[in-house]
Design a protein around this motif. Structure first.
Motif, PDB file in Angstrom:
ATOM      1  N   LYS A   1      45.786  -1.863 -61.835  1.00  0.00           N
ATOM      2  CA  LYS A   1      45.608  -0.692 -60.986  1.00  0.00           C
ATOM      3  C   LYS A   1      44.334   0.039 -61.381  1.00  0.00           C
ATOM      4  O   LYS A   1      43.908  -0.003 -62.527  1.00  0.00           O
ATOM      5  CB  LYS A   1      46.789   0.266 -61.093  1.00  0.00           C
ATOM      6  CG  LYS A   1      48.054  -0.283 -60.479  1.00  0.00           C
ATOM      7  CD  LYS A   1      49.121   0.766 -60.385  1.00  0.00           C
ATOM      8  CE  LYS A   1      50.347   0.194 -59.684  1.00  0.00           C
ATOM      9  NZ  LYS A   1      51.395   1.203 -59.556  1.00  0.00           N
ATOM     10  N   ILE A   2      43.744   0.709 -60.408  1.00  0.00           N
ATOM     11  CA  ILE A   2      42.573   1.545 -60.653  1.00  0.00           C
ATOM     12  C   ILE A   2      43.048   2.991 -60.623  1.00  0.00           C
ATOM     13  O   ILE A   2      43.608   3.448 -59.630  1.00  0.00           O
ATOM     14  CB  ILE A   2      41.494   1.320 -59.579  1.00  0.00           C
ATOM     15  CG1 ILE A   2      41.030  -0.139 -59.592  1.00  0.00           C
ATOM     16  CG2 ILE A   2      40.323   2.277 -59.798  1.00  0.00           C
ATOM     17  CD1 ILE A   2      40.172  -0.515 -58.405  1.00  0.00           C
TER      18      ILE A   2
ATOM     19  N   PRO B   1      40.980  -5.864 -63.381  1.00  0.00           N
ATOM     20  CA  PRO B   1      40.339  -5.549 -64.653  1.00  0.00           C
ATOM     21  C   PRO B   1      40.463  -6.672 -65.672  1.00  0.00           C
ATOM     22  O   PRO B   1      41.480  -7.335 -65.750  1.00  0.00           O
ATOM     23  CB  PRO B   1      41.087  -4.312 -65.145  1.00  0.00           C
ATOM     24  CG  PRO B   1      41.985  -3.884 -64.061  1.00  0.00           C
ATOM     25  CD  PRO B   1      42.046  -4.957 -63.033  1.00  0.00           C
ATOM     26  N   THR B   2      39.411  -6.856 -66.447  1.00  0.00           N
ATOM     27  CA  THR B   2      39.434  -7.856 -67.509  1.00  0.00           C
ATOM     28  C   THR B   2      39.457  -7.195 -68.872  1.00  0.00           C
ATOM     29  O   THR B   2      39.333  -7.857 -69.876  1.00  0.00           O
ATOM     30  CB  THR B   2      38.214  -8.786 -67.408  1.00  0.00           C
ATOM     31  OG1 THR B   2      37.032  -7.980 -67.461  1.00  0.00           O
ATOM     32  CG2 THR B   2      38.225  -9.581 -66.116  1.00  0.00           C
TER      33      THR B   2
ATOM     34  N   GLN C   1      37.019   6.968 -62.843  1.00  0.00           N
ATOM     35  CA  GLN C   1      37.986   5.901 -62.641  1.00  0.00           C
ATOM     36  C   GLN C   1      38.095   5.058 -63.908  1.00  0.00           C
ATOM     37  O   GLN C   1      37.115   4.882 -64.620  1.00  0.00           O
ATOM     38  CB  GLN C   1      37.575   4.983 -61.485  1.00  0.00           C
ATOM     39  CG  GLN C   1      37.596   5.646 -60.141  1.00  0.00           C
ATOM     40  CD  GLN C   1      37.269   4.656 -59.038  1.00  0.00           C
ATOM     41  OE1 GLN C   1      36.561   3.675 -59.239  1.00  0.00           O
ATOM     42  NE2 GLN C   1      37.803   4.919 -57.867  1.00  0.00           N
ATOM     43  N   PHE C   2      39.314   4.538 -64.132  1.00  0.00           N
ATOM     44  CA  PHE C   2      39.482   3.611 -65.244  1.00  0.00           C
ATOM     45  C   PHE C   2      40.516   2.563 -64.890  1.00  0.00           C
ATOM     46  O   PHE C   2      41.337   2.754 -63.989  1.00  0.00           O
ATOM     47  CB  PHE C   2      39.856   4.338 -66.546  1.00  0.00           C
ATOM     48  CG  PHE C   2      41.235   4.933 -66.600  1.00  0.00           C
ATOM     49  CD1 PHE C   2      42.313   4.198 -67.094  1.00  0.00           C
ATOM     50  CD2 PHE C   2      41.468   6.232 -66.180  1.00  0.00           C
ATOM     51  CE1 PHE C   2      43.586   4.746 -67.162  1.00  0.00           C
ATOM     52  CE2 PHE C   2      42.729   6.798 -66.251  1.00  0.00           C
ATOM     53  CZ  PHE C   2      43.797   6.048 -66.740  1.00  0.00           C
ATOM     54  N   THR C   3      40.447   1.442 -65.584  1.00  0.00           N
ATOM     55  CA  THR C   3      41.399   0.356 -65.440  1.00  0.00           C
ATOM     56  C   THR C   3      41.781  -0.147 -66.827  1.00  0.00           C
ATOM     57  O   THR C   3      41.030   0.034 -67.785  1.00  0.00           O
ATOM     58  CB  THR C   3      40.799  -0.813 -64.625  1.00  0.00           C
ATOM     59  OG1 THR C   3      39.614  -1.262 -65.276  1.00  0.00           O
ATOM     60  CG2 THR C   3      40.473  -0.389 -63.204  1.00  0.00           C
ATOM     61  N   VAL C   4      42.945  -0.762 -66.912  1.00  0.00           N
ATOM     62  CA  VAL C   4      43.399  -1.340 -68.178  1.00  0.00           C
ATOM     63  C   VAL C   4      43.861  -2.772 -67.924  1.00  0.00           C
ATOM     64  O   VAL C   4      44.249  -3.111 -66.806  1.00  0.00           O
ATOM     65  CB  VAL C   4      44.533  -0.501 -68.827  1.00  0.00           C
ATOM     66  CG1 VAL C   4      44.023   0.883 -69.207  1.00  0.00           C
ATOM     67  CG2 VAL C   4      45.733  -0.379 -67.909  1.00  0.00           C
TER      68      VAL C   4
END
Length: 110
Positions: free
Chosen positions: A75-76, A22-23, A42-45
């Motif tokens: 992580k996803i 993730p960016t 789904q999310f990413t940080v």
């Protein structure tokens, strides 16, 4: 959430693959969308910090909190949202993380 007959699976986290790191703070488009009655979110940080993933009606009424805890960078996170007890229409998935807010529009069709 129980008042709406919602089923929310416990979020799972898997390491992001090479080239898929993730960016930023991102909610990926839910799949499927439109959905009936279940969809995956789904999310990413981009850095480890507290994150809150919430579902709202278009009028701003909170329907469910899908994640509220420390999200790790790289992580996803994936969770399943079931809106079987909800009315047909648009909903918003909102992710708050490190002072930023991102949203994704979802459409429940019965």
């Amino acid at each position: 959430a129980a008042a709406y007959g919602l089923i929310v699976s416990a979020p799972t986290a898997v390491p992001a693959s090479e080239g898929n790191i993730p960016t930023g703070t991102v909610i990926r488009p839910n799949h499927p969308n439109p959905f009936n009655p279940t969809t995956n979110i789904q999310f990413t940080v981009d850095r480890t910090d507290r994150a809150v993933l919430t579902v709202y009606t278009m009028l701003g009424q909170q329907i469910a909190t899908l994640f509220d805890g420390t999200a790790e960078a790289g992580k996803i996170y994936s969770t399943r949202f079931t809106g079987a007890g909800l009315a047909t229409g648009p909903y918003i998935a909102q992710l708050e993380h490190s002072g930023s807010v991102v949203r994704n529009r979802m459409l429940l069709i019965k």
